[in-house]
Design an enzyme around this catalytic site. Sequence first.
Site: not given
Ligand SMILES: O=C(O)CCC(=O)C(=O)O
Ligand SMILES: [Fe+2]
Length: 251
Positions: A61, A63, A117, A127
């Site tokens: 996705h 952001d 990402h 994690r």
């Molecule tokens: O957990 C991550 O490293 C990425 C989180 C992410 O991309 C988001 O919360 O939009």
């Molecule tokens: Fe994200």
Amino acid sequence: MERFASESEALAHTLAEVLAEKLERKSNFFKENCVRNTCYVRMNRYPPCPKPSEVYGLMPHTDSDFLTILYQDQVGGLQLIKDNRWVAVKPNPRALIINIGDLFQAWSNGMYKSVEHRVMTNPTVERFSTAYFLCPSYDAVIECSGDCPSYRNFSFREFRQQVQDDVKKLGYKVGLPSSHKEVGDTHSTTRKKEVPSLKSEGEGIPALFVRGAPEQIWIKVRNDGIRETIKNMHTKSRARIQVVLSIYDLK
Ligand SMILES: O=C(O)CCC(=O)C(=O)O
Ligand SMILES: [Fe+2]
């Protein structure tokens, strides 16, 4: 957490203003439109997953904000598209990852690109990550800059609504149209094709150094050096800006 939010708030505004200045645009847009109750922090927890090759921690996705300040723990799993390939972003406890979001891409007329990402799952270890999202109020209008704007003006409410509708209808976010002028024209935008294989974790992008690449600029900034560093960095037009920032700023 409150500290993370307030430090991120200040940092996000500084970065946004400097990136706006580089576009020669009014930098008070962010002060006026991205206020405390329109921005938010999200804490992500990814439990161990027995079938990591089949399940994403987070789907690919971009952001839907102006920019995101992200802190990931030591487990790893974050990947982004670089040179048309998925690469791992190596965890570094002393670094923050700053991603440009869709709104900055539109606002900058594509000068800054939102970064696609995703998060891979881990079979044995849980994690955590924490992200601060620089968002405007729903009524804020995103005005694309330049003489030849690639996007029409749209409100953040409109964009969010479109994202939600797409997810409901299609099962994924379409986001900004890549080659069409109209936000909201979901049919004109095909889903991005899956990019080829990822590099191994070991080959990932080290998270704290300076590197220039055709499409990405990595900068290291410390303490009060943010403005100067960004101002002085050499941006090719339509560069994708990915800022990796020293956590020393958070003291
Ligand atoms: O957990 C991550 O490293 C990425 C989180 C992410 O991309 C988001 O919360 O939009
Ligand atoms: Fe994200």
